[in-house]
Motif scaffolding. Structure first.
Motif, PDB file in Angstrom:
ATOM      1  N   LEU A 279       0.600   9.551  54.558  1.00 46.43           N
ATOM      2  CA  LEU A 279       0.152  10.803  54.017  1.00 46.43           C
ATOM      3  C   LEU A 279       0.394  10.603  52.726  1.00 46.43           C
ATOM      4  O   LEU A 279       1.476  10.831  52.274  1.00 46.43           O
ATOM      5  CB  LEU A 279       0.515  12.109  54.788  1.00 46.43           C
ATOM      6  CG  LEU A 279      -0.063  13.424  54.116  1.00 46.43           C
ATOM      7  CD1 LEU A 279      -1.777  13.327  54.344  1.00 46.43           C
ATOM      8  CD2 LEU A 279       0.653  14.557  54.845  1.00 46.43           C
TER       9      LEU A 279
ATOM     10  N   HIS B 114      -8.302  13.979  56.887  1.00 46.34           N
ATOM     11  CA  HIS B 114      -7.204  13.209  57.912  1.00 46.34           C
ATOM     12  C   HIS B 114      -7.311  13.737  59.161  1.00 46.34           C
ATOM     13  O   HIS B 114      -7.474  14.720  59.380  1.00 46.34           O
ATOM     14  CB  HIS B 114      -5.703  13.528  57.390  1.00 46.34           C
ATOM     15  CG  HIS B 114      -5.496  13.219  55.875  1.00 46.34           C
ATOM     16  ND1 HIS B 114      -5.101  12.113  55.288  1.00 46.34           N
ATOM     17  CD2 HIS B 114      -5.150  14.016  54.825  1.00 46.34           C
ATOM     18  CE1 HIS B 114      -4.872  12.070  53.905  1.00 46.34           C
ATOM     19  NE2 HIS B 114      -5.126  13.432  53.707  1.00 46.34           N
TER      20      HIS B 114
ATOM     21  N   SER C  37      -8.083   8.604  57.525  1.00 50.17           N
ATOM     22  CA  SER C  37      -7.901   9.280  56.493  1.00 50.17           C
ATOM     23  C   SER C  37      -9.472   8.754  55.612  1.00 50.17           C
ATOM     24  O   SER C  37      -9.936   7.738  55.820  1.00 50.17           O
ATOM     25  CB  SER C  37      -7.011   9.069  55.427  1.00 50.17           C
ATOM     26  OG  SER C  37      -5.642   9.414  55.900  1.00 50.17           O
TER      27      SER C  37
ATOM     28  N   THR D  76      -9.353  15.271  50.661  1.00 53.94           N
ATOM     29  CA  THR D  76      -9.496  13.851  51.558  1.00 53.94           C
ATOM     30  C   THR D  76      -9.312  14.576  52.972  1.00 53.94           C
ATOM     31  O   THR D  76      -8.352  15.562  53.208  1.00 53.94           O
ATOM     32  CB  THR D  76      -8.136  13.083  51.153  1.00 53.94           C
ATOM     33  OG1 THR D  76      -8.100  12.774  49.729  1.00 53.94           O
ATOM     34  CG2 THR D  76      -8.093  11.871  52.399  1.00 53.94           C
TER      35      THR D  76
ATOM     36  N   LEU E 259      -0.774   9.596  62.243  1.00 57.68           N
ATOM     37  CA  LEU E 259      -1.883   9.759  61.294  1.00 57.68           C
ATOM     38  C   LEU E 259      -2.711   8.264  61.372  1.00 57.68           C
ATOM     39  O   LEU E 259      -2.392   7.278  61.304  1.00 57.68           O
ATOM     40  CB  LEU E 259      -1.418   9.716  59.961  1.00 57.68           C
ATOM     41  CG  LEU E 259      -2.531   9.842  58.873  1.00 57.68           C
ATOM     42  CD1 LEU E 259      -3.358  11.299  59.093  1.00 57.68           C
ATOM     43  CD2 LEU E 259      -1.855   9.948  57.392  1.00 57.68           C
TER      44      LEU E 259
END
Length: 454
Positions: free
Chosen positions: A144, A176, A187, A174, A184
């Protein structure tokens, strides 16, 4: 500073508390359902003693928690989120970049992937323990690189957490996605015209909906955002399987802090319910919670209210229809988390004059749980009963209420099938809890799988 010069956010039910305490075996009026076994956690701004942050939004984050188990209220405790900002680190580095750990983490608290996260929209999330001690910032294994919104959305079917980060510098927005396990995995930049202040967004089963509205970054005293007549207003629809591919729909200028819910109807239209401010209403609200003297702020607060609106986006026709669903001034719209992105009959909200509201979309009615003129309700969080094949409203609403003088608070438990009826239970808290922002119910099974700490 005299009383008349004290900002509204340092007075009465908004006034910060000076310390961290804990209390056990809290008094209960009524009967707590034994199914309510877990923690109710709520976040909000709380400057250190003697501090004036210059705006209600800018106080250090403080978590308030109530532990319920098998009909008892075992404890209350409050803790500051120990961020870089609390330690005095500057948010803007000498090279003009941002330290995403030097934030207040004062807006929301959620559980996802075995971690409890304190959130604010201009920085990284902070991991905290089930007892509210700060572990530290989390950038999801270095993946991130933007801020994280305080209003992520969990898909109730996949368990994925959808969120975004916005910035006064490119990239401005952005998108995500976290997996159900907290990794994660996706993105993508979402192109927008400039540095818009995007507090919330929506998801459906197949789309994300972004609110590109005319509150934009501007260099000014207090928080650096303000209304920009030239910016325009639009809604962006992005297929979740094509991150970054957004189709925009123009709407009348307005502002939205909080989304209630969104879903796709049988005709393929996207239905989006929000607490919508007019230009004048958001200006009045901004003044009321800013550095204005209290007399002016109180007058501004009376004018600065949002109302429940519905946008219906028709991708086939390329149009957006708008309808006002209620006359009542309200904020903090919520729904059953199991209905996020899916059709919902009920939406809950808080009104300064009418208390806790339940909007019934099927009947077009509103039920209100009045608290009287001297008590203020916090956001109402729905907790499902857990019964097999339960009806949508089969569960409870939890809200921390505070007297307007700031001297006393309760955890209020309402039957969501009878919001206007008498409370199921009231837990007396050991102190007045300042009005704050958002919270979550975290059941024991989620606490037991916590991976926040050794």
């Amino acid at each position: 500073m005299t009383t008349t010069e004290t900002p509204l956010y340092l007075q009465g039910h908004l006034a910060p508390v000076p310390d961290e305490i804990e209390a056990v075996d809290l008094p209960v009026t009524g009967t707590l359902p034994p199914e309510l076994t877990g923690r109710y956690l709520r976040n909000g701004p709380n400057p250190l003693p003697g501090e004036n942050a210059g705006h209600w939004f800018a106080g250090h984050g403080m978590l308030h928690g109530v532990r319920l188990r098998e009909g008892r209220a075992e404890w209350y405790r409050n803790r500051w989120v120990r961020t870089g900002a609390l330690e005095g680190h500057p948010f803007v580095r000498p090279d003009g970049t941002f330290d995403r750990t030097a934030v207040h983490a004062n807006t929301h608290v959620i559980e996802h992937g075995g971690r409890i996260l304190a959130l604010v929209e201009n920085g990284l999330p902070y991991v905290v323990t089930p007892e509210l001690e700060t572990v530290g910032p989390d950038d999801f294994a270095g993946r991130l690189t933007t801020a994280m919104t305080a209003h992520p959305k969990t898909d109730p079917v996949t368990g994925d957490l959808h969120f975004f980060g916005y910035s006064p510098l490119p990239p401005y927005l952005t998108y995500h996605r976290l997996s159900a396990g907290g990794e994660l995995v996706e993105s993508a930049e979402v192109p927008v015209a400039g540095p818009t202040m995007m507090h919330d967004f929506a998801v459906t089963a197949r789309h994300a909906v972004f609110l590109d509205l005319p509150m934009t970054f501007q260099m000014r005293a207090g928080l650096p955002y303000g209304w920009d007549d030239a910016y325009g207003a639009r809604l962006g629809v992005m297929p979740l399987d094509r991150p970054g591919a957004v189709r925009w729909f123009e709407i009348d200028p307005c502002y939205v802090f909080h989304v209630g819910n969104a879903y796709e109807d049988e005709a393929g239209r996207i239905v989006l319910d929000v607490a919508r401010y007019t230009r004048d209403a958001i200006a009045a609200t901004w003044q009321a919670i800013g550095p204005s003297p209290s007399g002016h702020a109180a007058a501004a607060a009376a004018a600065g209210v949002a109302t429940l609106h519905r946008w219906t986006i028709d991708p086939a026709a390329g149009t957006v229809a708008q309808a006002q669903l209620s006359e009542a001034g309200l904020e903090f719209p919520t729904v059953d988390d199991e209905r996020v992105g899916r059709p919902n009959r009920y939406l809950y909200a808080v009104s300064d004059t009418e208390g806790i509201l339940q909007h019934d979309a099927e009947r077009g009615t509103v039920a209100a749980h009045g608290l009287g003129p001297d008590v203020v309700a916090g956001e109402a969080v729905f907790v499902p009963s857990g019964a097999p094949d339960r009806a949508e409203a089969d569960g409870w609403l939890l809200s921390i209420t505070t007297t307007r003088d700031g001297k006393a608070s309760e955890l209020l438990v309402l039957d969501a099938t009878d919001v206007a009826g008498a409370p199921v239970a009231r837990v007396t808290l050991p102190r007045g809890v300042p009005a704050g922002f958002h919270g979550s119910w975290i059941p024991d099974e989620d606490v037991r799988r916590s991976t926040c700490c050794p």
